[in-house]
Design an enzyme around this catalytic site. Structure first.
Site, PDB file in Angstrom:
ATOM      1  N   ASP A  67       0.813  -1.217   0.000  1.00 29.48           N
ATOM      2  CA  ASP A  67       0.000   0.000   0.000  1.00 29.48           C
ATOM      3  C   ASP A  67       0.846   1.267   0.000  1.00 29.48           C
ATOM      4  OD1 ASP A  67       0.876  -0.564   2.589  1.00 29.48           O
ATOM      5  OD2 ASP A  67      -1.111  -1.027   3.344  1.00 29.48           O
ATOM      6  N   ASN A 135      -7.899  -3.134  14.198  1.00 27.74           N
ATOM      7  CA  ASN A 135      -9.287  -3.451  13.812  1.00 27.74           C
ATOM      8  C   ASN A 135      -9.358  -4.661  12.879  1.00 27.74           C
ATOM      9  OD1 ASN A 135      -8.238  -2.449  11.447  1.00 27.74           O
ATOM     10  ND2 ASN A 135      -9.641  -0.719  11.251  1.00 27.74           N
ATOM     11  N   HIS A 137      -7.542  -5.091  10.092  1.00 27.97           N
ATOM     12  CA  HIS A 137      -7.258  -4.851   8.672  1.00 27.97           C
ATOM     13  C   HIS A 137      -5.980  -5.548   8.232  1.00 27.97           C
ATOM     14  CE1 HIS A 137      -4.979  -0.734   9.410  1.00 27.97           C
ATOM     15  NE2 HIS A 137      -4.110  -1.716   9.317  1.00 27.97           N
ATOM     16  N   GLU A 142      -9.809  -2.187   5.161  1.00 26.74           N
ATOM     17  CA  GLU A 142     -10.474  -1.955   6.427  1.00 26.74           C
ATOM     18  C   GLU A 142     -11.662  -2.920   6.587  1.00 26.74           C
ATOM     19  OE1 GLU A 142      -8.842  -0.283   8.431  1.00 26.74           O
ATOM     20  OE2 GLU A 142      -8.452   1.796   7.898  1.00 26.74           O
TER      21      GLU A 142
HETATM   22  C1  F6R Z   1       1.308  -1.620   6.078  1.00 31.21           C
HETATM   23  C2  F6R Z   1       0.058  -2.317   6.216  1.00 31.21           C
HETATM   24  C3  F6R Z   1      -0.774  -2.279   7.465  1.00 31.21           C
HETATM   25  C4  F6R Z   1       0.056  -2.573   8.712  1.00 31.21           C
HETATM   26  C5  F6R Z   1      -0.818  -2.548   9.952  1.00 31.21           C
HETATM   27  C6  F6R Z   1       0.007  -2.714  11.224  1.00 31.21           C
HETATM   28  O1  F6R Z   1       1.857  -1.830   4.795  1.00 31.21           O
HETATM   29  O2  F6R Z   1      -0.322  -2.923   5.288  1.00 31.21           O
HETATM   30  O3  F6R Z   1      -1.799  -3.223   7.367  1.00 31.21           O
HETATM   31  O4  F6R Z   1       0.657  -3.821   8.582  1.00 31.21           O
HETATM   32  O5  F6R Z   1      -1.529  -1.336  10.031  1.00 31.21           O
HETATM   33  O6  F6R Z   1       0.860  -1.618  11.348  1.00 31.21           O
HETATM   34  P1  F6R Z   1       2.001  -1.582  12.459  1.00 31.21           P
HETATM   35  O7  F6R Z   1       2.984  -2.642  12.081  1.00 31.21           O
HETATM   36  O8  F6R Z   1       2.604  -0.216  12.372  1.00 31.21           O
HETATM   37  O9  F6R Z   1       1.327  -1.862  13.763  1.00 31.21           O
END
Ligand code: F6R
Length: 241
Positions: A67, A135, A137, A142
């Site tokens: 992303d 959450n 995701h 989401e």
């Molecule tokens: C990032 C991504 C997100 C993160 C998730 C956890 O490329 O795809 O899904 O993996 O938000 O983020 P952290 O590791 O910062 O807790």
């Protein structure tokens, strides 16, 4: 689903790296799916260390990131291209021409999403690194994103915006929108390497592994994938015992 609980942050990185190394050893021209965020940093540190000490090469590797924020200049330290360059790409010998990240600055977002989907449709990701949102995701899919989604623009939930505010000078600076690989595309990877650490992930990890398979917890779809390795620290695994 194979679940491994690491005892220390160092072990967390080493265990994750061991999964990547197995794929690289089998095919030095493999395709890696990569994630940003704080969770994979110990993995990227191990990849960099191993490259430096043992000379493991990424010259033939291709990569796809999950992303990118919409509208954040590439040189902003929190753009995902900056994050990846700082934490991984500049520390290994990957050819930047083989690196793929959605372009959040594209003037025509639907065309950019179609371009990324088309690239993914013609690739085979050997191992996809994933993190999980509080959450549930995965990437920026989401809750309630369809399981067969392809690359698309998302408007981030308030929960994700406030979770990511720690990387910015306050919540108002967090971009409200991003481009994300879809769940259907993530699911096509041969192997999924899900990493989660910290108490704030325990509930989402529980729902991913033990909960109902439902779009309200996007990560729950991992229960249906034939080859998933989940690496957790003790805090993230706390509700599983
Ligand atoms: C990032 C991504 C997100 C993160 C998730 C956890 O490329 O795809 O899904 O993996 O938000 O983020 P952290 O590791 O910062 O807790």
């Amino acid at each position: 689903m194979k679940i491994i609980v690491a005892n220390t942050e160092k072990e967390f990185g080493e265990l994750a790296f061991a999964e990547i190394k197995k794929v690289l050893d089998k095919n030095p021209a493999c395709t890696l799916g990569l994630a940003t965020g704080s969770t994979p940093i110990p993995l990227y540190d191990e990849m960099a260390k191993d490259h430096q000490q043992n000379g493991t090469s990424y010259k033939q590797v291709h990569s796809f990131n999950l992303d990118e924020y919409v509208g954040l200049p590439k040189e902003h330290p929190e753009s995902y291209i900056s994050f990846m360059t700082r934490n991984l790409f500049s520390r290994i010998d990957i050819d930047m021409r083989n690196v793929n990240i959605p372009n959040g600055l594209a003037s025509d977002i639907p065309t950019e999403c179609a371009r990324y989907s088309d690239l993914l449709a013609h690739a085979q990701v050997d191992i996809q690194v994933l993190g999980i949102g509080g959450n549930g995701h995965i990437a920026f899919n989401e809750p309630n994103t369809p399981f067969d989604s392809t690359t698309h623009q998302v408007f981030l939930t308030q929960k994700t915006i406030s979770d990511n505010a720690r990387f910015f000078n306050g919540i108002d600076e967090v971009p409200k929108s991003a481009l994300t690989m879809g769940i259907g595309e993530i699911f096509k990877a041969k192997k999924l390497l899900m990493l989660a650490s910290g108490k704030n992930k325990a509930d989402a990890v529980y729902r991913m592994i033990r909960g109902e398979i439902t779009p309200s917890c996007p990560a729950s779809i991992l229960q249906n994938h034939p080859d998933v390795v989940v690496i957790l620290d003790k805090d993230a695994a706390a509700l599983l015992v």
